[in-house]
Design an enzyme around this catalytic site. Structure first.
Site, mmCIF file in Angstrom:
data_model
loop_
_atom_site.group_PDB
_atom_site.id
_atom_site.type_symbol
_atom_site.label_atom_id
_atom_site.label_comp_id
_atom_site.label_asym_id
_atom_site.label_seq_id
_atom_site.Cartn_x
_atom_site.Cartn_y
_atom_site.Cartn_z
ATOM 1 N N ASP A 88 -2.010 12.096 -31.619
ATOM 2 C CA ASP A 88 -1.160 13.205 -32.109
ATOM 3 C C ASP A 88 -0.295 13.890 -31.057
ATOM 4 O OD1 ASP A 88 -2.565 12.503 -34.361
ATOM 5 O OD2 ASP A 88 -3.517 14.455 -34.673
ATOM 6 N N LYS A 139 -1.897 9.528 -40.084
ATOM 7 C CA LYS A 139 -3.207 9.924 -40.634
ATOM 8 C C LYS A 139 -3.100 11.286 -41.315
ATOM 9 C CE LYS A 139 -4.981 11.841 -36.258
ATOM 10 N NZ LYS A 139 -5.061 13.225 -36.681
ATOM 11 N N CYS A 186 -8.627 16.835 -33.484
ATOM 12 C CA CYS A 186 -8.383 15.437 -33.859
ATOM 13 C C CYS A 186 -8.949 14.423 -32.868
ATOM 14 C CB CYS A 186 -6.887 15.219 -34.073
ATOM 15 S SG CYS A 186 -6.312 16.108 -35.545
HETATM 16 C C1 C5J Z 1 -4.926 18.016 -34.094
HETATM 17 C C2 C5J Z 1 -4.963 20.052 -35.358
HETATM 18 N N1 C5J Z 1 -4.144 16.970 -33.836
HETATM 19 N N2 C5J Z 1 -5.465 20.745 -34.345
HETATM 20 N N3 C5J Z 1 -4.638 18.745 -35.198
HETATM 21 O O1 C5J Z 1 -5.842 18.318 -33.362
HETATM 22 O O2 C5J Z 1 -4.787 20.579 -36.427
#
Ligand code: C5J
Length: 223
Positions: free
Chosen positions: A27, A132, A165
Site C-alpha cells: 500500500d 485488495k 495492512c
Molecule cells: C493500511 C489503513 N494500508 N491503515 N490501511 O494500513 O487503513
C-alpha cells in the site's frame, strides 16, 4: 537449493532461497502517503509515511537485483463501492469517506490518481500488482494463487501501515505457511509507538508471526 541467510535477523538467522522469495510492498500509494488522501482524511500526519519512501526504494532495488519476485498491493475499491462494506465506509468521523471526491480523485477508488503507487516505487513490467478491498492482501484477492504459481515460500514485507495492512497481511501469510520477515526501516505507521509494538510482537516468543531485520542486515549489506 541456493540458500541465503540474514544472520542478524531477529529472533534468529533467517534462511531463504531467493528463487522462492517475494518482496511484498504493502500500500505505498498516494492515498496514504500524500496530503489529500485517505490517511490525511483520518487526521494523520502523512509525512511520517513519506519518510520511508527512499528506504523502500532501496529495498525494491535490492530485491530486483537479487531476482526475488516482487508484489505491490493497493488498498482499493471498485467505483460502485460494491466491495466496500458499510461497516468499513461508515467507520469513524473522517473529513472524507472512501468513495468521496478529494484533491487526488475519489478516495481509495481503483484507477483514481490517489490510488496509484507513489512514483518512486512504481511497479515495473513482470511485477505483480494486487488490488485488495481489505486490510489483509490475501482476503478477496488472487494473491495466494499467484504466489503458488510462482513457487514462493518466503515473503519479505515492507510498506504501510505497520500495524494495519502490513501486520494483517503478515499474519494471514504466516497462517498460510509462508515464512515471513518484516524489514523494520522499510515500514511505517502514523503512530510510531504502534510500529514499535508491532515489530516487537512479530518476533516475540521465538518469532510467533515471523522475523524482523533492517536494511543493513540484508545479505551483503547492500540495500
Ligand atoms: C493500511 C489503513 N494500508 N491503515 N490501511 O494500513 O487503513
Amino acid at each position: 537449493m541456493s540458500v541465503a541467510t540474514i544472520a542478524r535477523a531477529k529472533p534468529s538467522p533467517f534462511a531463504f532461497d531467493p528463487r522462492h522469495t517475494a518482496l511484498v510492498v504493502i500500500d505505498m500509494q498516494r492515498d496514504f502517503i500524500e496530503p489529500g488522501g485517505f490517511g490525511e482524511a483520518l487526521g494523520n500526519d502523512v509525512s511520517l509515511l513519506a519518510g520511508i519512501v527512499p528506504d523502500v526504494a532501496r529495498l525494491l532495488s535490492f530485491a530486483r537485483d537479487q531476482r526475488w519476485h516482487v508484489v505491490h498491493t493497493r488498498e482499493s475499491h471498485a467505483a460502485d463501492l460494491s466491495d466496500c462494506p458499510p461497516a468499513k465506509r461508515l467507520r469513524g468521523e473522517p473529513n472524507a469517506r472512501i468513495g468521496d471526491a478529494g484533491p487526488m480523485g475519489r478516495i481509495l477508488v481503483r484507477g483514481e490518481p490517489g490510488n496509484a503507487i507513489v512514483e518512486a516505487l512504481a511497479p515495473i513490467e513482470g511485477e505483480l500488482v494486487i488490488d485488495k478491498p481489505g486490510k489483509g492482501a490475501f482476503y478477496a484477492t488472487r494473491l495466494g494463487e499467484e504466489l503458488a504459481l510462482r513457487g514462493v515460500t518466503h515473503l519479505v514485507f515492507a510498506g504501510v501501515t505497520t500495524e494495519v495492512c502490513v501486520q494483517t497481511t503478515m499474519r494471514e501469510a504466516n497462517d498460510r505457511g509462508y515464512v515471513c520477515l518484516l524489514v523494520e526501516d522499510a515500514t511505517a505507521s502514523y503512530i510510531p509507538a504502534f510500529k514499535a509494538a508491532t515489530v516487537e510482537m512479530i518476533r516475540s516468543q521465538g518469532g510467533i508471526v515471523g522475523w524482523t531485520a533492517t536494511l543493513a542486515d540484508l545479505p551483503g549489506g547492500r540495500a
